[in-house]
Write a protein that holds these residues in place. Sequence first.
Motif, short mmCIF file in Angstrom:
data_model
loop_
_atom_site.label_atom_id
_atom_site.label_comp_id
_atom_site.label_asym_id
_atom_site.label_seq_id
_atom_site.Cartn_x
_atom_site.Cartn_y
_atom_site.Cartn_z
N MET A 1 36.25 10.73 -54.95
CA MET A 1 36.02 11.54 -53.79
C MET A 1 36.03 10.65 -52.57
N ARG A 2 36.49 11.20 -51.47
CA ARG A 2 36.52 10.49 -50.20
C ARG A 2 36.22 11.49 -49.09
N CYS A 3 35.44 11.06 -48.11
CA CYS A 3 35.13 11.90 -46.96
C CYS A 3 35.57 11.17 -45.70
N ASP A 4 36.31 11.86 -44.83
CA ASP A 4 36.69 11.32 -43.53
C ASP A 4 36.22 12.28 -42.46
N THR A 5 35.51 11.75 -41.47
CA THR A 5 35.05 12.56 -40.35
C THR A 5 35.35 11.78 -39.07
N VAL A 6 34.91 12.23 -37.94
CA VAL A 6 35.27 11.64 -36.66
C VAL A 6 34.78 10.19 -36.58
N GLY A 7 35.73 9.25 -36.60
CA GLY A 7 35.42 7.85 -36.41
C GLY A 7 35.07 7.05 -37.66
N TYR A 8 34.59 7.70 -38.70
CA TYR A 8 34.22 6.96 -39.91
C TYR A 8 34.40 7.85 -41.13
N GLY A 9 34.28 7.23 -42.29
CA GLY A 9 34.35 7.97 -43.54
C GLY A 9 33.57 7.20 -44.58
N PHE A 10 33.50 7.78 -45.77
CA PHE A 10 32.80 7.11 -46.86
C PHE A 10 33.35 7.55 -48.20
N THR A 11 33.17 6.67 -49.18
CA THR A 11 33.46 6.99 -50.57
C THR A 11 32.21 6.68 -51.38
N PRO A 12 31.68 7.67 -52.11
CA PRO A 12 30.49 7.43 -52.93
C PRO A 12 30.88 6.87 -54.29
N ALA A 13 29.98 6.11 -54.88
CA ALA A 13 30.18 5.58 -56.23
C ALA A 13 28.82 5.35 -56.87
N VAL A 14 28.77 5.47 -58.18
CA VAL A 14 27.55 5.15 -58.93
C VAL A 14 27.77 3.77 -59.53
N GLU A 15 26.84 2.85 -59.22
CA GLU A 15 26.95 1.48 -59.70
C GLU A 15 25.64 1.05 -60.33
N SER A 16 25.74 0.11 -61.25
CA SER A 16 24.54 -0.49 -61.86
C SER A 16 24.11 -1.66 -61.00
N ARG A 17 22.83 -1.68 -60.65
CA ARG A 17 22.30 -2.74 -59.79
C ARG A 17 20.96 -3.22 -60.31
N ARG A 18 20.70 -4.50 -60.11
CA ARG A 18 19.38 -5.06 -60.37
C ARG A 18 18.60 -4.88 -59.08
N LEU A 19 17.60 -4.01 -59.08
CA LEU A 19 16.87 -3.69 -57.86
C LEU A 19 15.92 -4.80 -57.46
N LEU A 20 15.88 -5.11 -56.18
CA LEU A 20 15.02 -6.15 -55.61
C LEU A 20 15.17 -7.47 -56.35
N LEU A 35 23.31 5.35 -56.37
CA LEU A 35 24.41 5.95 -55.61
C LEU A 35 24.67 5.07 -54.40
N VAL A 36 25.92 4.59 -54.27
CA VAL A 36 26.31 3.68 -53.20
C VAL A 36 27.38 4.37 -52.35
N TYR A 37 27.25 4.29 -51.03
CA TYR A 37 28.25 4.82 -50.11
C TYR A 37 28.97 3.66 -49.45
N ARG A 38 30.29 3.58 -49.60
CA ARG A 38 31.09 2.56 -48.93
C ARG A 38 31.67 3.18 -47.67
N LEU A 39 31.28 2.65 -46.52
CA LEU A 39 31.72 3.18 -45.22
C LEU A 39 33.03 2.53 -44.80
N HIS A 40 33.86 3.30 -44.10
CA HIS A 40 35.11 2.77 -43.55
C HIS A 40 35.42 3.48 -42.23
N ARG A 41 36.24 2.84 -41.42
CA ARG A 41 36.68 3.47 -40.17
C ARG A 41 37.67 4.58 -40.50
N SER A 42 37.68 5.61 -39.66
CA SER A 42 38.59 6.73 -39.88
C SER A 42 39.30 7.08 -38.57
N ASP A 43 40.57 7.47 -38.67
CA ASP A 43 41.33 7.92 -37.49
C ASP A 43 41.11 9.39 -37.20
#
Length: 104
Positions: A1-20, A35-43
């Motif tokens: 999934m990918r979301c693009d809105t005015v000026g930016y966008g994001f793609t969510p992903a589920v990742e395994s992380r060692r917290l703190l 749940l991790v959101y990767r932000l990117h610039r959008s046109d």
Amino acid sequence: MRCDTVGYGFTPAVESRRLLGGIVPSRSTAGTEVLVYRLHRSDQTRGTVFTIACSQDLPDEATSRFRALSEPGYQQPPGCGACMLAGTPGRVWIGGVLVSTMTG
């Protein structure tokens, strides 16, 4: 999934992380799923666009559950609690959304 809105966008992903840094205990050696959101610039200059990669069967099935989208000319009844007897028998709609199908 990918979301693009005015000026930016994001793609969510589920990742395994060692917290703190691994201070927070986890039942798995891989860490905790977060749940991790990767932000990117959008046109995009207006509106919001969601893009979901899937087979055509998935959106077709989802669209068929909304009476206003699947039956041309459908007019939602005024008010609440109206009983609609038109259309294919055996379908139960709540608020215009197909919630159950009964055979026979």
